[in-house]
Design a protein around this motif. Structure first.
Motif, PDB file in Angstrom:
ATOM      1  N   ALA A  24       0.830  -1.209   0.000  1.00 22.79           N
ATOM      2  CA  ALA A  24       0.000   0.000   0.000  1.00 22.79           C
ATOM      3  C   ALA A  24       0.860   1.253   0.000  1.00 22.79           C
ATOM      4  N   VAL A  25       1.913   1.270   0.804  1.00 25.16           N
ATOM      5  CA  VAL A  25       2.802   2.433   0.856  1.00 25.16           C
ATOM      6  C   VAL A  25       3.527   2.606  -0.476  1.00 25.16           C
ATOM      7  N   LEU A  27       2.463   1.858  -3.360  1.00 24.68           N
ATOM      8  CA  LEU A  27       1.524   2.362  -4.360  1.00 24.68           C
ATOM      9  C   LEU A  27       1.057   3.790  -4.066  1.00 24.68           C
ATOM     10  N   ILE A  28       0.831   4.125  -2.810  1.00 25.32           N
ATOM     11  CA  ILE A  28       0.256   5.420  -2.453  1.00 25.32           C
ATOM     12  C   ILE A  28       1.302   6.528  -2.381  1.00 25.32           C
ATOM     13  N   ILE A  31       2.087   8.707  -5.585  1.00 24.13           N
ATOM     14  CA  ILE A  31       0.940   9.522  -5.971  1.00 24.13           C
ATOM     15  C   ILE A  31       0.837  10.754  -5.071  1.00 24.13           C
ATOM     16  N   LEU A  32       0.944  10.551  -3.767  1.00 22.80           N
ATOM     17  CA  LEU A  32       0.865  11.674  -2.833  1.00 22.80           C
ATOM     18  C   LEU A  32       2.063  12.599  -2.956  1.00 22.80           C
ATOM     19  N   TYR A  35       1.425  14.814  -5.974  1.00 18.77           N
ATOM     20  CA  TYR A  35       0.349  15.751  -5.639  1.00 18.77           C
ATOM     21  C   TYR A  35       0.860  16.870  -4.739  1.00 18.77           C
TER      22      TYR A  35
END
Length: 60
Positions: A24-25, A27-28, A31-32, A35
């Motif tokens: 999860a980390v 993948l996320i 993106i963050l 952003y």
């Protein structure tokens, strides 16, 4: 002479929950990061400062 060495996930002591968190980390985070980078550029911060000059840190 090809000697390969590797440990399996269970040998490292990583369980299913830890593996899910790691994935999860992975993948996320990108993106963050992209952003946040777009919103924290110098031009954006300067525009915010010009819009709200009374909200600057140390102004009050």
């Amino acid at each position: 002479m090809n000697n390969y060495f590797a440990l399996t996930v269970t040998e490292m002591g990583i369980g299913k929950i830890e593996l899910v968190v790691i994935v999860a980390v992975i993948l996320i985070f990108p993106i963050l990061f992209v952003y946040a980078s777009k919103n924290l550029d110098a031009k954006g911060v300067f525009e915010w400062m010009m819009e709200k000059p009374n909200d600057w840190i140390g102004k009050k």
